[in-house]
Scaffold this active site. Structure first.
Site, PDB file in Angstrom:
ATOM      1  N   LYS A  80       0.846  -1.192   0.000  1.00  0.00           N
ATOM      2  CA  LYS A  80       0.000   0.000   0.000  1.00  0.00           C
ATOM      3  C   LYS A  80       0.882   1.243   0.000  1.00  0.00           C
ATOM      4  O   LYS A  80       1.952   1.264   0.626  1.00  0.00           O
ATOM      5  CB  LYS A  80      -0.900  -0.032   1.231  1.00  0.00           C
ATOM      6  CG  LYS A  80      -1.896   1.115   1.351  1.00  0.00           C
ATOM      7  CD  LYS A  80      -2.720   0.955   2.615  1.00  0.00           C
ATOM      8  CE  LYS A  80      -3.708   2.082   2.814  1.00  0.00           C
ATOM      9  NZ  LYS A  80      -4.513   1.909   4.056  1.00  0.00           N
ATOM     10  N   SER A 156      -9.146   2.234   3.756  1.00  0.00           N
ATOM     11  CA  SER A 156      -8.344   2.920   2.758  1.00  0.00           C
ATOM     12  C   SER A 156      -7.392   2.001   1.991  1.00  0.00           C
ATOM     13  O   SER A 156      -6.683   2.457   1.088  1.00  0.00           O
ATOM     14  CB  SER A 156      -7.514   4.019   3.450  1.00  0.00           C
ATOM     15  OG  SER A 156      -6.648   3.454   4.425  1.00  0.00           O
ATOM     16  N   SER A 180      -9.235  -0.243   7.927  1.00  0.00           N
ATOM     17  CA  SER A 180      -8.799   0.026   6.555  1.00  0.00           C
ATOM     18  C   SER A 180      -8.375  -1.203   5.767  1.00  0.00           C
ATOM     19  O   SER A 180      -8.253  -1.132   4.546  1.00  0.00           O
ATOM     20  CB  SER A 180      -7.659   1.045   6.556  1.00  0.00           C
ATOM     21  OG  SER A 180      -8.144   2.330   6.813  1.00  0.00           O
TER      22      SER A 180
END
Length: 470
Positions: A80, A156, A180
């Site tokens: 990520k 996210s 997330s």
């Protein structure tokens, strides 16, 4: 090529060992999936094809010489874009961070995977600094759900979840500061795991400090266990890291759930859950009963901790933005700026009181787990909603965290928690169940998830609907 991307990490390693497949072929297959699907879903902030192929060729040589570098040599993975990666920019979804600076350090989890030969394909998308539960940002735009590209994958860590769902790599590192990793796992139908805080070292410290966990998004529980065997170790750069427990997360993974005491909470006593979601979650709980677990429907008995979380989250956002110049702050998303302004109004006494309340919540759940091995809840009370909005339309006039009430409490308490796909609505959208254990009992979560997975294995979107991206 697409058949190669169906293989788990364990299967790939076995094929490498038997010389039936090479790391170069696996990496090329993953890159081909990215070329095929990413233009429709926008899961990557950056793809480093040249370096990935070079690393795969080096891995291929090691395997041919019978000398693999480690447990994941030649396995394609992604990180990520909140996690540092040597040689690639980490812009955190923000135009406030320039790519033109030295990128000479890996985050601990990235470093551990690379040290053992894993092949980094690129960086997956995130909301700006991971501030919201969907994945769009001023830097990379909108990331879309592979089951319906008009809908959000959540966030996210939405890019990582989408990459996992579509076989754009095998192992995917995400982060989880309030759900997330688990939120996009539920909305895209993959397995998302948040370990006990401190087992996976993090560096640099996030603006939310000890709410922030390094998570894993994959298609099988075994792949999560393999990843944890590599990354769940301390690092001298992480002051919060726990001592190395030297746990083999793959050991006894098929033990099952017979004899376990499982608490099932449909709604925590205060959350609103969509009927179709509630029905699928209850059916999943019934599976655990059939597998031999003792199920009791009971709420964990705490009041909504939203206020605790919001105080800590807003204070963290305020601290984050104070580190930027006025010019940088001006290009940061307005929603994050608003949260930071709220954080600036929090007094020291209010912040410390929130920490006291957090401690009380953690103590309460430790006592709860004296009677129950596991807690099962919905991961989310809703299914995926349209892109371009930060919350479902039905929650527009409600507090931001109300549409994800089941995830953030376990960031406050630092417990291990996973989202496991448990079926689809009549409109074909994935739903997830959340499995939680007491701190340090991560293996119990993995064993329970594995038991359920043997009954209901992962389904890849592109296999279910071959016309989805045409």
């Amino acid at each position: 090529m697409s058949e190669i991307t169906d293989f788990s990490a364990s299967q790939l390693l076995s094929l490498y060992r038997e010389r039936q497949l090479s790391p170069l072929e696996a990496t090329k297959a993953a890159l081909e999936q990215i070329h095929t699907y990413n233009r429709s879903v926008n899961a990557f902030a950056i793809v480093d094809e040249k370096t990935a192929l070079a690393e795969a060729r080096a891995s291929e040589v090691r395997w041919l010489n019978g000398n693999p570098l480690g447990l994941v040599d030649g396995i394609p993975f992604t990180a990520k874009d909140l996690l540092l990666t040597k040689g690639l920019p980490t812009r955190r979804g923000s135009q406030a961070i320039t790519a033109n600076q030295p990128w000479d350090e890996d985050a601990p989890a990235v470093a551990r995977l690379r040290e053992q030969g894993a092949v980094l394909l690129g960086k997956t998308t995130t909301s700006e600094f991971g501030w919201k539960g969907v994945t769009d940002s001023p830097l990379t735009g909108i990331t879309r759900n592979p089951w319906n590209t008009d809908l959000t994958p959540g966030g996210s860590s939405g890019g990582a979840a989408v990459a996992a769902a579509l076989g754009m790599g095998t192992l995917h590192l995400g982060t989880d500061g309030g759900g997330s990793s688990r939120t996009p796992a539920a909305l895209t139908g993959v397995f998302g795991f948040k370990p006990t805080f401190g087992y996976v070292a993090g560096y640099p410290s996030a603006h939310t400090r000890t709410l922030f966990h390094i998570g894993v998004l994959v298609r099988t529980v075994i792949d999560a266990a393999v990843t944890l065997n590599v990354i769940a170790h301390p690092d001298v750069r992480d002051w919060y890291a726990l001592p190395d427990n030297r746990q083999d997360y793959t050991f006894d993974l098929d033990r099952g759930v017979a004899g376990l005491r499982i608490a099932y909470s449909p709604n925590f006593g205060y959350a609103d859950v969509e009927p179709e979601v509630a029905t699928l979650v209850k059916a999943a709980v019934d599976v655990f009963a059939k597998l031999g677990a003792a199920i009791e429907e009971v709420d964990p008995g705490f009041a909504n901790p939203r206020g605790i979380f919001q105080t800590l989250w807003q204070a963290g956002a305020a601290k984050l933005l104070r580190g930027f110049s006025p010019a940088q702050q001006a290009v940061i998303e307005e929603g994050l700026q608003g949260i930071a302004k709220e954080g600036d109004r929090i007094t020291l006494a209010e912040y410390l009181s929130a920490q006291d309340a957090r401690e009380a919540l953690g103590r309460h759940l430790q006592r709860f787990h004296e009677n129950y091995d596991l807690l099962i809840t919905p991961t989310l009370p809703i299914v995926a909603f349209p892109v371009g909005q930060n919350r479902p339309q039905s929650y527009i006039d409600k507090p931001q965290r109300d549409w994800s009430p089941f995830t953030y409490p376990f960031n406050l308490t630092q417990q291990p928690a996973a989202s496991v796909p448990c079926g689809f609505t009549k409109n074909g959208l994935p739903v997830g169940i959340q499995i939680v254990a007491a701190k340090y009992r991560d293996i119990l979560v993995l064993q329970a998830a594995r038991a359920y997975e043997t009954v209901f294995p992962f389904i890849m979107p592109s296999k279910l609907n071959t016309n989805l991206f045409q």
